[in-house]
Design a protein around this motif. Structure first.
Motif, mmCIF file in Angstrom:
data_model
loop_
_atom_site.group_PDB
_atom_site.id
_atom_site.type_symbol
_atom_site.label_atom_id
_atom_site.label_comp_id
_atom_site.label_asym_id
_atom_site.label_seq_id
_atom_site.Cartn_x
_atom_site.Cartn_y
_atom_site.Cartn_z
ATOM 1 N N ASP A 159 0.849 -1.193 0.000
ATOM 2 C CA ASP A 159 0.000 0.000 0.000
ATOM 3 C C ASP A 159 0.887 1.247 0.000
ATOM 4 O OD1 ASP A 159 -2.286 1.689 0.298
ATOM 5 O OD2 ASP A 159 -1.806 1.859 2.431
ATOM 6 N N PRO A 160 0.747 2.130 -0.998
ATOM 7 C CA PRO A 160 1.618 3.314 -1.068
ATOM 8 C C PRO A 160 1.547 4.188 0.178
ATOM 9 C CG PRO A 160 0.483 2.997 -3.156
ATOM 10 C CD PRO A 160 -0.117 2.012 -2.189
ATOM 11 N N LYS A 161 0.362 4.307 0.779
ATOM 12 C CA LYS A 161 0.234 5.131 1.984
ATOM 13 C C LYS A 161 1.011 4.506 3.151
ATOM 14 C CE LYS A 161 -4.166 7.375 0.910
ATOM 15 N NZ LYS A 161 -5.582 7.581 1.342
ATOM 16 N N ALA A 162 0.927 3.176 3.268
ATOM 17 C CA ALA A 162 1.665 2.487 4.328
ATOM 18 C C ALA A 162 3.167 2.614 4.099
ATOM 19 C CB ALA A 162 1.262 1.018 4.381
ATOM 20 N N ALA A 163 3.580 2.525 2.830
ATOM 21 C CA ALA A 163 5.000 2.668 2.507
ATOM 22 C C ALA A 163 5.495 4.064 2.864
ATOM 23 C CB ALA A 163 5.229 2.389 1.023
ATOM 24 N N GLN A 164 4.688 5.086 2.537
ATOM 25 C CA GLN A 164 5.098 6.456 2.841
ATOM 26 C C GLN A 164 5.143 6.687 4.346
ATOM 27 O OE1 GLN A 164 6.142 8.720 0.400
ATOM 28 N NE2 GLN A 164 6.928 9.666 2.278
ATOM 29 N N LYS A 165 4.215 6.096 5.071
ATOM 30 C CA LYS A 165 4.207 6.224 6.534
ATOM 31 C C LYS A 165 5.491 5.632 7.113
ATOM 32 C CE LYS A 165 1.222 5.371 10.558
ATOM 33 N NZ LYS A 165 2.140 4.671 11.455
ATOM 34 N N ARG A 166 5.886 4.463 6.593
ATOM 35 C CA ARG A 166 7.133 3.837 7.043
ATOM 36 C C ARG A 166 8.318 4.767 6.795
ATOM 37 N NH1 ARG A 166 7.533 -1.924 6.803
ATOM 38 N NH2 ARG A 166 9.795 -1.610 6.887
ATOM 39 N N ALA A 167 8.353 5.371 5.609
ATOM 40 C CA ALA A 167 9.460 6.267 5.268
ATOM 41 C C ALA A 167 9.459 7.508 6.157
ATOM 42 C CB ALA A 167 9.385 6.663 3.797
ATOM 43 N N ASN A 168 8.274 8.067 6.401
ATOM 44 C CA ASN A 168 8.184 9.281 7.216
ATOM 45 C C ASN A 168 8.650 9.038 8.649
ATOM 46 O OD1 ASN A 168 7.124 10.634 5.018
ATOM 47 N ND2 ASN A 168 5.003 10.484 5.694
ATOM 48 N N GLU A 169 8.432 7.816 9.153
ATOM 49 C CA GLU A 169 8.735 7.511 10.544
ATOM 50 C C GLU A 169 10.062 6.779 10.720
ATOM 51 O OE1 GLU A 169 5.394 5.245 11.824
ATOM 52 O OE2 GLU A 169 3.997 6.967 11.795
ATOM 53 N N SER A 170 10.810 6.579 9.638
ATOM 54 C CA SER A 170 12.004 5.739 9.676
ATOM 55 C C SER A 170 13.183 6.413 10.380
ATOM 56 C CB SER A 170 12.422 5.359 8.255
ATOM 57 O OG SER A 170 13.665 4.694 8.256
ATOM 58 N N LEU A 171 13.596 5.856 11.515
ATOM 59 C CA LEU A 171 14.802 6.325 12.186
ATOM 60 C C LEU A 171 16.016 6.049 11.307
ATOM 61 C CD1 LEU A 171 16.407 7.372 14.634
ATOM 62 C CD2 LEU A 171 16.361 5.034 15.544
ATOM 63 N N GLN A 172 15.996 4.944 10.586
ATOM 64 C CA GLN A 172 17.138 4.608 9.736
ATOM 65 C C GLN A 172 17.382 5.691 8.693
ATOM 66 O OE1 GLN A 172 16.980 0.680 8.027
ATOM 67 N NE2 GLN A 172 19.201 0.625 7.852
ATOM 68 N N LEU A 173 16.318 6.186 8.062
ATOM 69 C CA LEU A 173 16.485 7.252 7.071
ATOM 70 C C LEU A 173 16.981 8.540 7.732
ATOM 71 C CD1 LEU A 173 13.443 6.818 4.647
ATOM 72 C CD2 LEU A 173 15.763 5.896 4.453
ATOM 73 N N ASP A 174 16.498 8.820 8.948
ATOM 74 C CA ASP A 174 16.985 9.998 9.667
ATOM 75 C C ASP A 174 18.476 9.864 9.976
ATOM 76 O OD1 ASP A 174 14.518 11.225 9.645
ATOM 77 O OD2 ASP A 174 13.960 10.590 11.670
ATOM 78 N N ILE A 175 18.901 8.663 10.368
ATOM 79 C CA ILE A 175 20.322 8.448 10.655
ATOM 80 C C ILE A 175 21.152 8.558 9.375
ATOM 81 C CG2 ILE A 175 22.008 6.688 11.342
ATOM 82 C CD1 ILE A 175 20.106 5.871 13.581
ATOM 83 N N TYR A 176 20.633 8.057 8.256
ATOM 84 C CA TYR A 176 21.317 8.235 6.974
ATOM 85 C C TYR A 176 21.546 9.731 6.694
ATOM 86 C CZ TYR A 176 20.678 3.399 5.243
ATOM 87 O OH TYR A 176 20.740 2.039 5.048
ATOM 88 N N ALA A 177 20.485 10.513 6.877
ATOM 89 C CA ALA A 177 20.578 11.947 6.606
ATOM 90 C C ALA A 177 21.583 12.614 7.540
ATOM 91 C CB ALA A 177 19.208 12.594 6.743
ATOM 92 N N LEU A 178 21.530 12.246 8.821
ATOM 93 C CA LEU A 178 22.460 12.812 9.802
ATOM 94 C C LEU A 178 23.896 12.410 9.480
ATOM 95 C CD1 LEU A 178 23.068 14.309 12.431
ATOM 96 C CD2 LEU A 178 22.416 12.228 13.680
ATOM 97 N N ALA A 179 24.098 11.148 9.098
ATOM 98 C CA ALA A 179 25.439 10.679 8.743
ATOM 99 C C ALA A 179 25.993 11.461 7.556
ATOM 100 C CB ALA A 179 25.409 9.188 8.424
ATOM 101 N N HIS A 180 25.160 11.671 6.558
ATOM 102 C CA HIS A 180 25.613 12.405 5.369
ATOM 103 C C HIS A 180 25.936 13.854 5.724
ATOM 104 C CE1 HIS A 180 25.516 14.080 1.242
ATOM 105 N NE2 HIS A 180 25.921 12.874 0.897
ATOM 106 N N LEU A 181 25.115 14.459 6.581
ATOM 107 C CA LEU A 181 25.370 15.826 7.013
ATOM 108 C C LEU A 181 26.687 15.913 7.771
ATOM 109 C CD1 LEU A 181 24.438 18.780 7.440
ATOM 110 C CD2 LEU A 181 23.230 17.982 9.495
ATOM 111 N N ARG A 182 26.921 14.968 8.673
ATOM 112 C CA ARG A 182 28.126 15.011 9.498
ATOM 113 C C ARG A 182 29.398 14.712 8.693
ATOM 114 N NH1 ARG A 182 27.978 14.598 15.007
ATOM 115 N NH2 ARG A 182 26.120 15.614 15.866
ATOM 116 N N THR A 183 29.289 13.869 7.685
ATOM 117 C CA THR A 183 30.489 13.445 6.954
ATOM 118 C C THR A 183 30.770 14.283 5.713
ATOM 119 O OG1 THR A 183 29.195 11.751 5.785
ATOM 120 C CG2 THR A 183 30.343 11.065 7.779
#
Length: 222
Positions: A159-183
């Motif tokens: 379900d696209p809505k469920a997939a987007q909800k997973r992405a919006n709430e994903s700590l892993q994606l937030d850590i990816y973004a933070l890692a890229h910012l820091r490095t």
């Protein structure tokens, strides 16, 4: 029995999976990461590992300029398979068939608009105070100055809505973004979950608010 506080000069090493285990259940974290109690392999872990290894090998070949066919992808899946944790031989064979079919679909879908990765399974490490966060990006794509970081998932999300909800709430994606910012000193332009079973992709443009939230969760878990 408490182990006492960590000494001031000691670094606590964390990852997305460690933080997730702790947030799920502190006792689970203790058993798995402190006491290191041996765990029986679970079929979902075996399946997910084999799929990820196959996809990794495909993109590593592309990054190196080597050919990699649909049959090569399936062969890499079989090479990474372990006959552990399945309910029966029939159950294992069904999961093998499902994995093969899914990877063949993914191969053809991706071939319609092929990605040109700049990094595959790239490791990262950064500090939040005395806590060292380590991990690796599944795939990094840089095109026209835009950076996209992808994480592959094998769970069934159709379900696209469920997939987007997973992405919006994903700590892993937030850590990816933070890692890229820091490095690198800048946020990636997009972070995305790619659900291999359904072919759905769901992501977002990370913000400073997202990475600040990730830092808060890291501190709280630490």
């Amino acid at each position: 029995v408490s182990d006492g506080p960590i000494p001031e000069d000691e670094i606590l090493r964390l990852s997305h999976s460690r933080i997730d285990d702790y947030e799920t259940c502190p006792l689970k974290y203790r058993y798995v990461h402190v006491l290191r109690v041996p765990l029986l392999a679970h079929h979902t872990v075996v399946y997910g590992h084999a799929v990820h290894e196959a996809v990794r090998r495909m993109f590593e070949a592309r990054l190196a300029g080597r050919g990699f066919s649909e049959d090569d992808l399936v062969a890499a899946f079989h090479a990474s398979w372990a006959s552990e944790g399945f309910l029966s031989r029939d159950h294992e064979e069904r999961r093998l068939r499902v994995g093969e079919e899914m990877l063949r679909r993914f191969f053809h879908q991706e071939a319609e608009d092929p990605w040109s990765p700049t990094a595959v399974e790239q490791e990262f490490s950064f500090d939040v105070e005395r806590n060292r966060i380590q991990g690796r990006y599944d795939l990094v794509i840089e095109e026209a100055g835009r950076v996209t970081i992808l994480d592959f998932k094998t769970g069934q999300v159709s379900d696209p809505k469920a997939a987007q909800k997973r992405a919006n709430e994903s700590l892993q994606l937030d850590i990816y973004a933070l890692a890229h910012l820091r490095t690198t000193g800048r946020l990636p332009d997009r972070v995305e979950l790619r659900f291999l079973e359904s072919g759905l992709g769901a992501g977002r443009r990370p913000t400073l608010e997202d990475v600040s939230r990730a830092e808060d969760r890291i501190r709280e878990a630490a």
